[in-house]
Design a protein around this motif. Structure first.
Motif, PDB file in Angstrom:
ATOM      1  N   ILE A  71       0.864  -1.181   0.000  1.00  0.00           N
ATOM      2  CA  ILE A  71       0.000   0.000   0.000  1.00  0.00           C
ATOM      3  C   ILE A  71       0.897   1.227   0.000  1.00  0.00           C
ATOM      4  N   HIS A  72       0.833   1.996  -1.086  1.00  0.00           N
ATOM      5  CA  HIS A  72       1.685   3.182  -1.224  1.00  0.00           C
ATOM      6  C   HIS A  72       1.280   4.260  -0.222  1.00  0.00           C
ATOM      7  N   SER A  73      -0.013   4.501  -0.079  1.00  0.00           N
ATOM      8  CA  SER A  73      -0.533   5.431   0.921  1.00  0.00           C
ATOM      9  C   SER A  73      -2.007   5.125   1.155  1.00  0.00           C
ATOM     10  N   SER A  74      -2.511   5.631   2.289  1.00  0.00           N
ATOM     11  CA  SER A  74      -3.919   5.396   2.598  1.00  0.00           C
ATOM     12  C   SER A  74      -4.431   6.541   3.448  1.00  0.00           C
ATOM     13  N   GLY A  75      -5.756   6.685   3.473  1.00  0.00           N
ATOM     14  CA  GLY A  75      -6.365   7.737   4.265  1.00  0.00           C
ATOM     15  C   GLY A  75      -7.815   7.441   4.556  1.00  0.00           C
ATOM     16  N   VAL A  76      -8.298   8.048   5.622  1.00  0.00           N
ATOM     17  CA  VAL A  76      -9.705   7.937   6.009  1.00  0.00           C
ATOM     18  C   VAL A  76     -10.262   9.349   6.033  1.00  0.00           C
ATOM     19  N   TYR A  77     -11.313   9.591   5.274  1.00  0.00           N
ATOM     20  CA  TYR A  77     -11.855  10.941   5.135  1.00  0.00           C
ATOM     21  C   TYR A  77     -13.350  10.934   5.428  1.00  0.00           C
ATOM     22  N   THR A  78     -13.805  12.001   6.071  1.00  0.00           N
ATOM     23  CA  THR A  78     -15.233  12.146   6.343  1.00  0.00           C
ATOM     24  C   THR A  78     -15.777  13.307   5.528  1.00  0.00           C
ATOM     25  N   HIS A  79     -17.042  13.220   5.199  1.00  0.00           N
ATOM     26  CA  HIS A  79     -17.702  14.274   4.424  1.00  0.00           C
ATOM     27  C   HIS A  79     -18.424  15.219   5.374  1.00  0.00           C
ATOM     28  N   TYR A  80     -18.115  16.484   5.234  1.00  0.00           N
ATOM     29  CA  TYR A  80     -18.792  17.489   6.048  1.00  0.00           C
ATOM     30  C   TYR A  80     -19.808  18.291   5.242  1.00  0.00           C
ATOM     31  N   PHE A  81     -19.547  18.469   3.963  1.00  0.00           N
ATOM     32  CA  PHE A  81     -20.351  19.386   3.164  1.00  0.00           C
ATOM     33  C   PHE A  81     -21.122  18.659   2.070  1.00  0.00           C
ATOM     34  N   THR A  82     -21.692  17.544   2.386  1.00  0.00           N
ATOM     35  CA  THR A  82     -22.520  16.819   1.431  1.00  0.00           C
ATOM     36  C   THR A  82     -23.884  16.595   2.057  1.00  0.00           C
ATOM     37  N   PRO A  83     -24.894  16.321   1.248  1.00  0.00           N
ATOM     38  CA  PRO A  83     -26.221  16.080   1.815  1.00  0.00           C
ATOM     39  C   PRO A  83     -26.232  14.921   2.815  1.00  0.00           C
ATOM     40  N   ASP A  84     -25.392  13.925   2.567  1.00  0.00           N
ATOM     41  CA  ASP A  84     -25.324  12.780   3.464  1.00  0.00           C
ATOM     42  C   ASP A  84     -23.985  12.825   4.195  1.00  0.00           C
ATOM     43  N   ASN A  85     -23.944  13.491   5.329  1.00  0.00           N
ATOM     44  CA  ASN A  85     -22.676  13.656   6.038  1.00  0.00           C
ATOM     45  C   ASN A  85     -22.317  12.435   6.880  1.00  0.00           C
ATOM     46  N   SER A  86     -22.979  11.310   6.636  1.00  0.00           N
ATOM     47  CA  SER A  86     -22.631  10.085   7.350  1.00  0.00           C
ATOM     48  C   SER A  86     -21.535   9.310   6.623  1.00  0.00           C
ATOM     49  N   GLU A  87     -21.115   9.790   5.461  1.00  0.00           N
ATOM     50  CA  GLU A  87     -20.140   9.054   4.663  1.00  0.00           C
ATOM     51  C   GLU A  87     -18.742   9.090   5.264  1.00  0.00           C
ATOM     52  N   VAL A  88     -18.083   7.949   5.214  1.00  0.00           N
ATOM     53  CA  VAL A  88     -16.674   7.821   5.564  1.00  0.00           C
ATOM     54  C   VAL A  88     -16.015   7.194   4.346  1.00  0.00           C
ATOM     55  N   VAL A  89     -15.014   7.879   3.788  1.00  0.00           N
ATOM     56  CA  VAL A  89     -14.363   7.425   2.571  1.00  0.00           C
ATOM     57  C   VAL A  89     -12.986   6.869   2.923  1.00  0.00           C
ATOM     58  N   LEU A  90     -12.749   5.623   2.536  1.00  0.00           N
ATOM     59  CA  LEU A  90     -11.470   4.950   2.770  1.00  0.00           C
ATOM     60  C   LEU A  90     -10.720   4.904   1.440  1.00  0.00           C
ATOM     61  N   VAL A  91      -9.549   5.520   1.381  1.00  0.00           N
ATOM     62  CA  VAL A  91      -8.782   5.621   0.140  1.00  0.00           C
ATOM     63  C   VAL A  91      -7.440   4.910   0.324  1.00  0.00           C
ATOM     64  N   LYS A  92      -7.082   4.085  -0.657  1.00  0.00           N
ATOM     65  CA  LYS A  92      -5.779   3.419  -0.671  1.00  0.00           C
ATOM     66  C   LYS A  92      -5.160   3.605  -2.050  1.00  0.00           C
ATOM     67  N   VAL A  93      -3.852   3.830  -2.062  1.00  0.00           N
ATOM     68  CA  VAL A  93      -3.118   4.051  -3.306  1.00  0.00           C
ATOM     69  C   VAL A  93      -2.088   2.931  -3.457  1.00  0.00           C
ATOM     70  N   TYR A  94      -2.040   2.347  -4.666  1.00  0.00           N
ATOM     71  CA  TYR A  94      -1.125   1.247  -4.964  1.00  0.00           C
ATOM     72  C   TYR A  94      -0.259   1.614  -6.166  1.00  0.00           C
ATOM     73  N   ARG A  95       0.933   1.031  -6.246  1.00  0.00           N
ATOM     74  CA  ARG A  95       1.836   1.312  -7.368  1.00  0.00           C
ATOM     75  C   ARG A  95       1.456   0.538  -8.629  1.00  0.00           C
ATOM     76  N   THR A  96       1.003  -0.707  -8.460  1.00  0.00           N
ATOM     77  CA  THR A  96       0.631  -1.520  -9.626  1.00  0.00           C
ATOM     78  C   THR A  96      -0.733  -2.157  -9.402  1.00  0.00           C
ATOM     79  N   TRP A  97      -1.314  -2.616 -10.491  1.00  0.00           N
ATOM     80  CA  TRP A  97      -2.613  -3.272 -10.430  1.00  0.00           C
ATOM     81  C   TRP A  97      -2.525  -4.554  -9.592  1.00  0.00           C
ATOM     82  N   ASN A  98      -1.444  -5.304  -9.754  1.00  0.00           N
ATOM     83  CA  ASN A  98      -1.272  -6.555  -8.999  1.00  0.00           C
ATOM     84  C   ASN A  98      -1.120  -6.313  -7.508  1.00  0.00           C
ATOM     85  N   ASP A  99      -0.610  -5.150  -7.128  1.00  0.00           N
ATOM     86  CA  ASP A  99      -0.448  -4.835  -5.705  1.00  0.00           C
ATOM     87  C   ASP A  99      -1.781  -4.801  -4.968  1.00  0.00           C
TER      88      ASP A  99
END
Length: 127
Positions: A71-99
């Motif tokens: 995993i090249h990098s990762s983050g957990v983000y919450t939405h404050y300014f959307t109609p549905d502020n219950s969202e939690v977005v989990l983002v992961k970045v990889y170097r290759t498709w196989n990773d």
């Protein structure tokens, strides 16, 4: 007039140095990455206690995500300014498709190492 000529010379020399500096900088090679985004939601149960949520996310990051070198990098983000502020977005970045697939296997291994007891692992993920 004399000060105008001196100012012109200074500007000309300054411009030459700026151009030279731009040419000598090394540019990084662009490498594409692969990003996965998972959207989850906060529980709408009013009796749910979220006070330890951030600590749980940090513990997961320390025991699992940071140890997974695929995993090249990762983050957990919450939405404050959307109609549905219950969202939690989990983002992961990889170097290759196989990773992506290999990282999922490695994540499962790290989870098993971090929580040897099946019952405690279940309770951890319920938090």
């Amino acid at each position: 007039m004399k000060s105008t000529i001196q100012l012109s010379i200074l500007l000309f020399l300054g411009f030459q140095l700026a151009v030279y500096a731009q040419e000598t900088e090394e540019t990084e090679q662009y490498e594409p990455v692969y990003i996965t985004i998972t959207t989850t939601h906060w529980s709408d149960d009013p009796d749910t206690d979220f006070s330890g949520w951030l600590d749980t996310e940090k513990e997961y990051f320390e025991k699992v995500a940071s140890k997974n070198d695929l995993i090249h990098s990762s983050g957990v983000y919450t939405h404050y300014f959307t109609p549905d502020n219950s969202e939690v977005v989990l983002v992961k970045v990889y170097r290759t498709w196989n990773d992506i697939e290999e990282a999922n296997s490695r994540t499962e291994e790290l989870i098993a190492e971090g929580c040897k007891d099946e019952e405690s692992r279940k309770k951890f993920f319920e938090k």
